[in-house]
Write an enzyme that holds these catalytic residues in place. Structure first.
Site, PDB file in Angstrom:
ATOM      1  N   LYS A  68       0.829  -1.212   0.000  1.00 12.38           N
ATOM      2  CA  LYS A  68       0.000   0.000   0.000  1.00 12.38           C
ATOM      3  C   LYS A  68       0.869   1.271   0.000  1.00 12.38           C
ATOM      4  O   LYS A  68       0.627   2.189  -0.772  1.00 12.38           O
ATOM      5  CB  LYS A  68      -0.957  -0.004   1.209  1.00 12.38           C
ATOM      6  CG  LYS A  68      -1.918  -1.194   1.184  1.00 12.38           C
ATOM      7  CD  LYS A  68      -2.910  -1.165   2.306  1.00 12.38           C
ATOM      8  CE  LYS A  68      -2.296  -1.312   3.679  1.00 12.38           C
ATOM      9  NZ  LYS A  68      -1.552  -2.589   3.862  1.00 12.38           N
ATOM     10  N   THR A 162      -5.837  -1.496   6.944  1.00 12.64           N
ATOM     11  CA  THR A 162      -5.867  -2.955   7.017  1.00 12.64           C
ATOM     12  C   THR A 162      -7.276  -3.394   7.440  1.00 12.64           C
ATOM     13  O   THR A 162      -7.576  -4.578   7.440  1.00 12.64           O
ATOM     14  CB  THR A 162      -4.866  -3.470   8.072  1.00 12.64           C
ATOM     15  OG1 THR A 162      -5.054  -2.713   9.269  1.00 12.64           O
ATOM     16  CG2 THR A 162      -3.446  -3.322   7.598  1.00 12.64           C
ATOM     17  N   ARG A 221       6.490  -8.188   1.550  1.00 14.09           N
ATOM     18  CA  ARG A 221       7.428  -7.765   2.601  1.00 14.09           C
ATOM     19  C   ARG A 221       8.060  -8.971   3.277  1.00 14.09           C
ATOM     20  O   ARG A 221       9.251  -8.985   3.577  1.00 14.09           O
ATOM     21  CB  ARG A 221       6.709  -6.909   3.650  1.00 14.09           C
ATOM     22  CG  ARG A 221       7.635  -6.600   4.828  1.00 14.09           C
ATOM     23  CD  ARG A 221       6.995  -5.714   5.858  1.00 14.09           C
ATOM     24  NE  ARG A 221       6.769  -4.387   5.333  1.00 14.09           N
ATOM     25  CZ  ARG A 221       5.738  -3.631   5.680  1.00 14.09           C
ATOM     26  NH1 ARG A 221       4.835  -4.080   6.518  1.00 14.09           N
ATOM     27  NH2 ARG A 221       5.609  -2.427   5.188  1.00 14.09           N
TER      28      ARG A 221
HETATM   29  N1  LIG Z   1       3.929  -5.475  -5.879  1.00 10.90           N
HETATM   30  C1  LIG Z   1       5.146  -5.425  -5.365  1.00 10.90           C
HETATM   31  N2  LIG Z   1       6.212  -5.670  -6.129  1.00 10.90           N
HETATM   32  C2  LIG Z   1       7.453  -5.670  -5.595  1.00 10.90           C
HETATM   33  N3  LIG Z   1       7.723  -5.401  -4.298  1.00 10.90           N
HETATM   34  C3  LIG Z   1       6.690  -5.133  -3.510  1.00 10.90           C
HETATM   35  C4  LIG Z   1       5.362  -5.114  -3.993  1.00 10.90           C
HETATM   36  N4  LIG Z   1       4.530  -4.815  -2.971  1.00 10.90           N
HETATM   37  C5  LIG Z   1       5.302  -4.640  -1.901  1.00 10.90           C
HETATM   38  N5  LIG Z   1       6.592  -4.837  -2.214  1.00 10.90           N
HETATM   39  C6  LIG Z   1       7.716  -4.787  -1.275  1.00 10.90           C
HETATM   40  O1  LIG Z   1       7.207  -5.076   0.010  1.00 10.90           O
HETATM   41  C7  LIG Z   1       7.631  -4.117   0.956  1.00 10.90           C
HETATM   42  C8  LIG Z   1       6.436  -3.690   1.783  1.00 10.90           C
HETATM   43  O2  LIG Z   1       5.555  -2.931   1.004  1.00 10.90           O
HETATM   44  P1  LIG Z   1       4.734  -1.704   1.609  1.00 10.90           P
HETATM   45  O3  LIG Z   1       5.519  -1.020   2.683  1.00 10.90           O
HETATM   46  O4  LIG Z   1       4.287  -0.897   0.455  1.00 10.90           O
HETATM   47  O5  LIG Z   1       3.516  -2.450   2.260  1.00 10.90           O
HETATM   48  P2  LIG Z   1       2.253  -1.832   3.013  1.00 10.90           P
HETATM   49  O6  LIG Z   1       1.057  -2.551   2.483  1.00 10.90           O
HETATM   50  O7  LIG Z   1       2.265  -0.354   2.905  1.00 10.90           O
HETATM   51  O8  LIG Z   1       2.487  -2.265   4.481  1.00 10.90           O
HETATM   52  P3  LIG Z   1       2.068  -1.483   5.809  1.00 10.90           P
HETATM   53  O9  LIG Z   1       0.602  -1.284   5.716  1.00 10.90           O
HETATM   54  O10 LIG Z   1       2.500  -2.454   6.868  1.00 10.90           O
HETATM   55  O11 LIG Z   1       2.888  -0.215   5.803  1.00 10.90           O
HETATM   56  C9  LIG Z   1       8.283  -2.981   0.168  1.00 10.90           C
HETATM   57  O12 LIG Z   1       9.611  -2.847   0.536  1.00 10.90           O
HETATM   58  C10 LIG Z   1       8.306  -3.421  -1.268  1.00 10.90           C
HETATM   59  O13 LIG Z   1       9.645  -3.548  -1.684  1.00 10.90           O
END
Ligand SMILES: Nc1ncnc2c1ncn2[C@@H]1O[C@H](COP(=O)(O)OP(=O)(O)OP(=O)(O)O)[C@@H](O)[C@H]1O
Length: 352
Positions: A68, A162, A221
């Site tokens: 996200k 979430t 992640r």
């Molecule tokens: N579609 C994707 N392709 C490649 N890498 C990804 C992808 N989605 C996430 N990642 C990797 O996963 C890690 C976590 O992603 P991110 O921080 O955007 O998750 P999030 O959903 O925002 O989590 P949170 O809600 O816990 O902050 C990032 O470092 C990224 O490198």
């Protein structure tokens, strides 16, 4: 006992955050998986660019670590605008939000992580800002209080949650586009792993990527984190060479099993089976039994256990499935699967 920094905990802290930042895809076409969301978002962004107007506000829902934050950064990059990042818990008072809104530049993307945790007064201020690009600043107290309207530059709000179900309807309805982020397929996680290993300068054979992806609980992640542990292991024990056996040995050492269950998952299942005969048992009781906060059990362990068909959330409490007994190599008592198994609430029943 705390599982907070567990290897497969889908949140990240400290150094993890720095490494994560380096591995984040920067553009929409580098973003792996979530094909539908990517296509929908691409249309929203392209049409906004053509009209030369900020796009509709975007809400992203999905579990931790699914991308996200990464997508919100991509939105700003694709639009060539700055990005401001904050989170729901940081917006305790309306003034906290007003301070941000009043300094946004035209077209800027405002990312609010955990938007469901924003305080009520800030939330109400946000409604007006999202719709009319203005806020009312209340000066004074009681009968003498006056609302001074303040213009806000047109901006795009990107909210991440979430727990989409916890968002009040008036807030949810003000988002023009809602992106539901799903767990990733193993093949997609393999692509994530290959991309990350290239960036880390690590050679990763296909079968080793498959092994790691299968234990990553559908979450990029976690895949990236397991990759780093495999790299550590390989550096110390196998001269830096990663093979499928090396990956498997490393993940076994870190107690991530073949299905991706970690210590917390196994502790939850183990308590459910050994202490409560497979349930039903309430969330709070289960959390106490494993020495964790109910929210950690509910948000970190349960969605994966439910998805793996190991645990069911029923109106009477949490219940282990036959597969759970099998997974831990235990024999269920003869009356283990009573009527409570039949009704499985798809929707999150909350703490019961
Ligand atoms: N579609 C994707 N392709 C490649 N890498 C990804 C992808 N989605 C996430 N990642 C990797 O996963 C890690 C976590 O992603 P991110 O921080 O955007 O998750 P999030 O959903 O925002 O989590 P949170 O809600 O816990 O902050 C990032 O470092 C990224 O490198």
């Amino acid at each position: 006992m705390s599982f907070e920094r567990d290897l497969v905990a889908p949140d990240a802290e400290g150094d993890e955050r720095l490494i994560e930042a380096a591995l984040r895809p920067k553009r929409l076409d580098e973003f792996i998986g979530q094909a539908r969301v990517r296509e929908q978002l691409s249309l929203v962004l392209q049409s906004a660019l053509r009209r030369n107007r900020p796009p509709d506000h975007v809400l992203m829902s999905g579990g931790p670590g699914l991308g996200k934050t990464t997508l919100s950064m991509i939105i700003a990059t694709e639009l060539s605008v700055p990005l401001r990042i904050t989170s729901g818990p940081a917006l305790e008072r309306a003034g906290d939000l007003a301070a941000i809104l009043s300094t946004l530049s035209e077209g800027e993307v405002l990312f609010i992580d955990e938007i469901h945790r924003m305080a009520r007064p800030a939330e109400e201020m946000l409604y007006l800002a999202m719709e009319d690009f203005r806020v009312d600043i209340v000066v004074g107290k009681g009968p003498g209080a006056t609302a001074i309207p303040l213009e806000v530059a047109p901006f795009t709000l990107v909210g991440a949650t979430t727990r989409a179900g916890l968002l009040p309807a008036p807030l949810r309805d003000r988002f023009g586009f809602v992106a539901h982020m799903d767990f990733y397929e193993v093949a997609e996680l393999e692509q994530v792993l290959h991309r990350s290993s290239r960036l880390l300068g690590l050679e990763l054979p296909g079968d080793a990527a498959h092994e790691i992806a299968g234990r990553s609980r559908g979450t990029p992640r976690i895949a990236n984190r397991l990759l780093r542990r495999v790299r550590d292991f390989a550096e110390v024990r196998s001269g830096g060479v990663v093979t499928r056996d090396v990956a498997s040995a490393a993940l076994n050492l870190y107690e991530v099993d073949a299905e991706g269950l970690d210590r917390l998952d196994r502790a939850v299942l183990g308590a459910l089976l050994r202490k409560f005969g497979g349930g039903p048992v309430g969330l709070s009781t289960l959390a106490v039994a494993v020495g964790e906060e109910p929210e950690t059990v509910e948000v970190v362990a349960e969605p994966f256990l439910v998805r793996q068909g190991l645990l069911a959330r029923t109106p009477r409490g949490r219940v282990a499935t036959a597969a759970a007994w099998l997974h831990l190599g235990l024999t269920p008592p003869p009356d283990a699967f009573g009527a409570s198994m039949i009704v499985d609430l798809e929707d999150d029943p909350g703490p019961v």
